[in-house]
Write a protein that holds these residues in place. Structure first.
Motif, PDB file in Angstrom:
ATOM      1  N   LYS A   1      51.435 -16.191 -27.721  1.00  0.00           N
ATOM      2  CA  LYS A   1      52.616 -15.324 -27.802  1.00  0.00           C
ATOM      3  C   LYS A   1      53.410 -15.736 -29.033  1.00  0.00           C
ATOM      4  O   LYS A   1      54.351 -16.538 -28.948  1.00  0.00           O
ATOM      5  N   ASP A   2      53.054 -15.140 -30.180  1.00  0.00           N
ATOM      6  CA  ASP A   2      53.672 -15.552 -31.435  1.00  0.00           C
ATOM      7  C   ASP A   2      55.102 -15.055 -31.575  1.00  0.00           C
ATOM      8  O   ASP A   2      55.792 -15.402 -32.534  1.00  0.00           O
ATOM      9  N   HIS A   3      55.574 -14.246 -30.606  1.00  0.00           N
ATOM     10  CA  HIS A   3      56.959 -13.789 -30.648  1.00  0.00           C
ATOM     11  C   HIS A   3      57.883 -14.735 -29.861  1.00  0.00           C
ATOM     12  O   HIS A   3      59.076 -14.459 -29.740  1.00  0.00           O
ATOM     13  N   LYS A   4      57.320 -15.825 -29.343  1.00  0.00           N
ATOM     14  CA  LYS A   4      58.122 -16.775 -28.576  1.00  0.00           C
ATOM     15  C   LYS A   4      57.982 -18.173 -29.158  1.00  0.00           C
ATOM     16  O   LYS A   4      56.962 -18.513 -29.770  1.00  0.00           O
ATOM     17  N   GLU A   5      59.018 -18.977 -28.933  1.00  0.00           N
ATOM     18  CA  GLU A   5      58.995 -20.354 -29.419  1.00  0.00           C
ATOM     19  C   GLU A   5      57.943 -21.155 -28.661  1.00  0.00           C
ATOM     20  O   GLU A   5      57.642 -20.869 -27.503  1.00  0.00           O
ATOM     21  N   SER A   6      57.434 -22.151 -29.290  1.00  0.00           N
ATOM     22  CA  SER A   6      56.416 -23.070 -28.756  1.00  0.00           C
ATOM     23  C   SER A   6      55.057 -22.407 -28.548  1.00  0.00           C
ATOM     24  O   SER A   6      54.106 -23.041 -28.097  1.00  0.00           O
ATOM     25  N   LEU A   7      54.927 -21.112 -28.878  1.00  0.00           N
ATOM     26  CA  LEU A   7      53.652 -20.404 -28.837  1.00  0.00           C
ATOM     27  C   LEU A   7      52.930 -20.556 -27.488  1.00  0.00           C
ATOM     28  O   LEU A   7      51.810 -21.068 -27.424  1.00  0.00           O
ATOM     29  N   PRO A   8      53.545 -20.101 -26.387  1.00  0.00           N
ATOM     30  CA  PRO A   8      52.849 -20.166 -25.092  1.00  0.00           C
ATOM     31  C   PRO A   8      51.670 -19.204 -25.066  1.00  0.00           C
ATOM     32  O   PRO A   8      51.550 -18.319 -25.922  1.00  0.00           O
ATOM     33  N   LEU A   9      50.797 -19.338 -24.066  1.00  0.00           N
ATOM     34  CA  LEU A   9      49.603 -18.509 -23.968  1.00  0.00           C
ATOM     35  C   LEU A   9      49.725 -17.514 -22.818  1.00  0.00           C
ATOM     36  O   LEU A   9      50.195 -17.865 -21.737  1.00  0.00           O
ATOM     37  N   ARG A  10      49.302 -16.272 -23.075  1.00  0.00           N
ATOM     38  CA  ARG A  10      49.195 -15.301 -21.990  1.00  0.00           C
ATOM     39  C   ARG A  10      47.793 -15.424 -21.391  1.00  0.00           C
ATOM     40  O   ARG A  10      46.790 -15.249 -22.096  1.00  0.00           O
ATOM     41  N   PRO A  11      47.688 -15.722 -20.105  1.00  0.00           N
ATOM     42  CA  PRO A  11      46.363 -15.916 -19.502  1.00  0.00           C
ATOM     43  C   PRO A  11      45.611 -14.610 -19.323  1.00  0.00           C
ATOM     44  O   PRO A  11      46.153 -13.621 -18.828  1.00  0.00           O
ATOM     45  N   VAL A  12      44.360 -14.603 -19.742  1.00  0.00           N
ATOM     46  CA  VAL A  12      43.483 -13.446 -19.580  1.00  0.00           C
ATOM     47  C   VAL A  12      42.148 -13.952 -19.061  1.00  0.00           C
ATOM     48  O   VAL A  12      41.684 -15.022 -19.478  1.00  0.00           O
ATOM     49  N   VAL A  13      41.539 -13.196 -18.159  1.00  0.00           N
ATOM     50  CA  VAL A  13      40.226 -13.562 -17.630  1.00  0.00           C
ATOM     51  C   VAL A  13      39.226 -12.494 -18.047  1.00  0.00           C
ATOM     52  O   VAL A  13      39.366 -11.325 -17.676  1.00  0.00           O
ATOM     53  N   SER A  14      38.244 -12.877 -18.826  1.00  0.00           N
ATOM     54  CA  SER A  14      37.183 -11.959 -19.224  1.00  0.00           C
ATOM     55  C   SER A  14      36.166 -11.885 -18.086  1.00  0.00           C
ATOM     56  O   SER A  14      35.424 -12.836 -17.847  1.00  0.00           O
ATOM     57  N   ALA A  15      36.169 -10.742 -17.375  1.00  0.00           N
ATOM     58  CA  ALA A  15      35.329 -10.612 -16.184  1.00  0.00           C
ATOM     59  C   ALA A  15      34.060  -9.801 -16.439  1.00  0.00           C
ATOM     60  O   ALA A  15      33.387  -9.410 -15.480  1.00  0.00           O
TER      61      ALA A  15
END
Length: 300
Positions: free
Chosen positions: A144-158
């Motif tokens: 999430k480059d629009h937020k500080e510390s660059l958190p990750l959005r979890p996605v599961v490739s099914a």
């Protein structure tokens, strides 16, 4: 040991739609192929040093490149930092739990429930959704480059998971309920239509403020049991309007519960299960979330 025959690419196809829709899809395919046949590659807009640097970056095993969550820009991160961020998220025991489940066990559980719940389904369709040559879903994070510390959005490739075929059929059933969900907007045009109906000529009264709201972490926040109850209730109300592919409402309820509680995935060499909510990447996630939010908005 007998080796099952490999399926050709594209073996599993979505159920056919109405004749008009199928004709429009065929014409669309024809138009796409015509564009493809006449396409001329554009000149590369990167300089030779830039291309060289990009190849060097791609070959660097200490760096991982991911598209960003919102803008879809490419984000280059140190691989150890990416793994650390991912593992930190997966330590949340309220959302995830480590499990010792083998792929063979997962696949067998799907075969067993198809055998018990899909007796009245068309045999050719049932064969098409049987799991074969599957893999564990893979967890990954979009920075999430629009937020500080660059958190990750979890996605599961099914893709190609044991539940993929079953999820596609259930998604087709749920999708038919969307016209009965007032909160669902198909696209921007429909949204503008709602605004025009309420504000003829798009001249809103003085002082009008248009507000949009967002649900934080919608998919993983949906309580599975409550969501399944919502969908089951809508199916009972509109059973005559929905193609159930030979399934009854109770069978759909049990299959939904099975798929949505079998949220297994792998990160690295460890297998996890998502404790609650719907995994982003599951075929069922969009219509399931829309129907749940429609019921929630109706109550509010």
């Amino acid at each position: 040991r007998k080796i099952s025959k490999l399926r050709p690419r594209g073996f599993l196809q979505p159920p056919p739609m109405s004749g008009d829709h199928e004709l429009r899809l065929a014409n669309f395919k024809k138009d796409v192929l015509e564009v493809y046949d006449t396409y001329k590659p554009l000149a590369n807009n990167m300089t030779k040093p830039q291309r060289s640097e990009l190849k060097t970056l791609q070959a660097d095993t200490t760096v991982i490149i991911k598209p960003s969550d919102k803008s879809k820009k490419f984000v280059a991160m140190r691989k150890d930092v990416y793994i650390q961020k991912a593992e930190q998220q997966l330590l949340d025991t309220s959302a995830y739990q480590k499990v010792d489940v083998l792929l063979e066990q997962f696949q067998k559980s799907v075969v067993d429930i198809l055998k018990t719940e899909c007796c009245n389904m068309d045999p050719s369709l049932l064969r098409a959704i049987q799991p074969a040559h599957t893999r564990f879903p893979e967890w990954y994070g979009l920075p999430k480059d629009h937020k500080e510390s660059l958190p990750l959005r979890p996605v599961v490739s099914a893709c190609d998971s044991p539940t993929t075929g079953l999820s596609i059929i259930l998604e087709r059933i749920l999708h038919q309920l969307l016209p009965f969900a007032p909160a669902h907007l198909e696209n921007t045009t429909e949204s503008l239509g709602h605004i025009r109906d309420r504000c003829p000529g798009l001249k809103a009264p003085a002082g009008t403020i248009i507000v949009t709201m967002d649900v934080v972490g919608l998919y993983p926040s949906i309580p599975i049991e409550e969501g399944v109850q919502v969908v089951t209730g809508m199916l009972r109300d509109h059973e005559e309007d929905v193609n159930m592919f030979g399934l009854g409402v109770e069978e759909v309820r049990r299959l939904l519960t099975f798929v949505l509680t079998s949220n297994y995935f792998r990160f690295g060499n460890q297998v996890y299960r998502q404790v609650d909510g719907v995994a982003m990447g599951n075929n069922l996630a969009p219509p399931f979330a829309i129907l749940f939010m429609d019921a929630l908005e109706t109550r509010l």
